[in-house]
Design an enzyme around this catalytic site. Structure first.
Site, mmCIF file in Angstrom:
data_model
loop_
_atom_site.group_PDB
_atom_site.id
_atom_site.type_symbol
_atom_site.label_atom_id
_atom_site.label_comp_id
_atom_site.label_asym_id
_atom_site.label_seq_id
_atom_site.Cartn_x
_atom_site.Cartn_y
_atom_site.Cartn_z
ATOM 1 N N CYS A 158 0.844 -1.199 0.000
ATOM 2 C CA CYS A 158 0.000 0.000 0.000
ATOM 3 C C CYS A 158 0.881 1.252 0.000
ATOM 4 C CB CYS A 158 -0.912 -0.016 1.222
ATOM 5 S SG CYS A 158 -1.967 1.447 1.335
ATOM 6 N N CYS A 192 0.308 2.947 3.636
ATOM 7 C CA CYS A 192 0.634 2.377 4.950
ATOM 8 C C CYS A 192 1.573 1.169 4.890
ATOM 9 C CB CYS A 192 -0.651 1.995 5.684
ATOM 10 S SG CYS A 192 -1.415 0.476 5.057
ATOM 11 N N CYS A 222 -7.539 -1.103 1.033
ATOM 12 C CA CYS A 222 -6.545 -1.601 1.985
ATOM 13 C C CYS A 222 -7.211 -1.772 3.353
ATOM 14 C CB CYS A 222 -5.400 -0.600 2.080
ATOM 15 S SG CYS A 222 -4.226 -0.989 3.402
ATOM 16 N N CYS A 279 -5.517 0.844 6.136
ATOM 17 C CA CYS A 279 -5.689 2.307 6.125
ATOM 18 C C CYS A 279 -6.874 2.758 5.288
ATOM 19 C CB CYS A 279 -4.424 2.981 5.615
ATOM 20 S SG CYS A 279 -4.243 2.876 3.827
ATOM 21 N N CYS A 323 -8.250 -5.372 -10.636
ATOM 22 C CA CYS A 323 -7.775 -4.299 -11.506
ATOM 23 C C CYS A 323 -7.344 -3.129 -10.620
ATOM 24 C CB CYS A 323 -8.900 -3.895 -12.452
ATOM 25 S SG CYS A 323 -8.395 -2.664 -13.659
HETATM 26 ZN ZN LIG Z 1 -2.959 0.952 3.355
#
Ligand SMILES: [Zn+2]
Length: 188
Positions: free
Chosen positions: A104, A107, A153, A156, A176
């Protein structure tokens, strides 16, 4: 041409209001803590070499919008924090064939592995499965007049992209993703 631009203005104003409302809703951290475990998430951690370490419970990453804006590039900020979509073929990983994991951008949570990346021909990095189902959230998204499943995610709440059911074997799924929502970390 005045009508569309006014409509665009109204839409962006509504988007800003929606974002403001969302942040207002999230601000009372003490309330979240008081209600038990909702301020924590359980994810699977991965080593620098992309090996699973095990499940851990960590505090959910919550930051004010201004802080995200400062931390991220403009495109990453728009994609990850405001559910934007980068233009196809403009990201830095749609055509990446190196071995590694995708984390990510906000985070560092591990999201996808190069082991499940495939050529979708869409101009966006595409995978047939997340690195761990615990590490992402999938939620219904009815925006833009389409019925889609958004992928975020878990740690976060960053917007990552969408998942469709026209992917390859073994799952038949096509995650995607936006390059701008992730950072690629080479493992070999
Ligand atoms: Zn994240």
């Amino acid at each position: 041409m005045r009508q569309p631009s006014r409509r665009a203005f109204i839409a962006s104003a509504a988007g800003a209001l929606g974002a403001a409302a969302l942040w207002a809703f999230r601000l009372p951290v003490s309330v979240v803590k008081a209600s038990g475990n909702s301020g924590s998430v359980t994810i699977v951690q991965f080593s620098a070499l992309g090996k699973p370490i095990g499940k851990v419970t960590v505090p959910r990453v919550v930051k004010p919008d201004a802080e995200w804006k400062q931390q991220l590039s403009p495109v990453s900020y728009q994609v990850a924090r405001h559910a934007g979509t980068e233009r196809a073929y403009t990201g830095n990983t749609w055509n990446n064939h190196e071995r590694g994991i995708y984390r990510c951008i906000c985070c560092d949570n591990a999201l996808f592995s190069s082991d499940t990346k495939f050529e979708s021909g869409t101009g966006w990095p595409s995978f047939w499965q997340p690195i761990a189902k615990e590490n992402v959230i999938e939620a219904g998204d009815e925006s833009l007049g389409m019925s889609r499943t958004e992928v975020r995610c878990r740690e976060c709440d960053a917007h990552l992209g969408h998942v469709f059911d026209d992917g390859p074997r073994p799952t038949g799924l096509r995650y995607c993703m936006n390059s701008a929502a992730m950072k690629f970390v080479k493992t070999a």
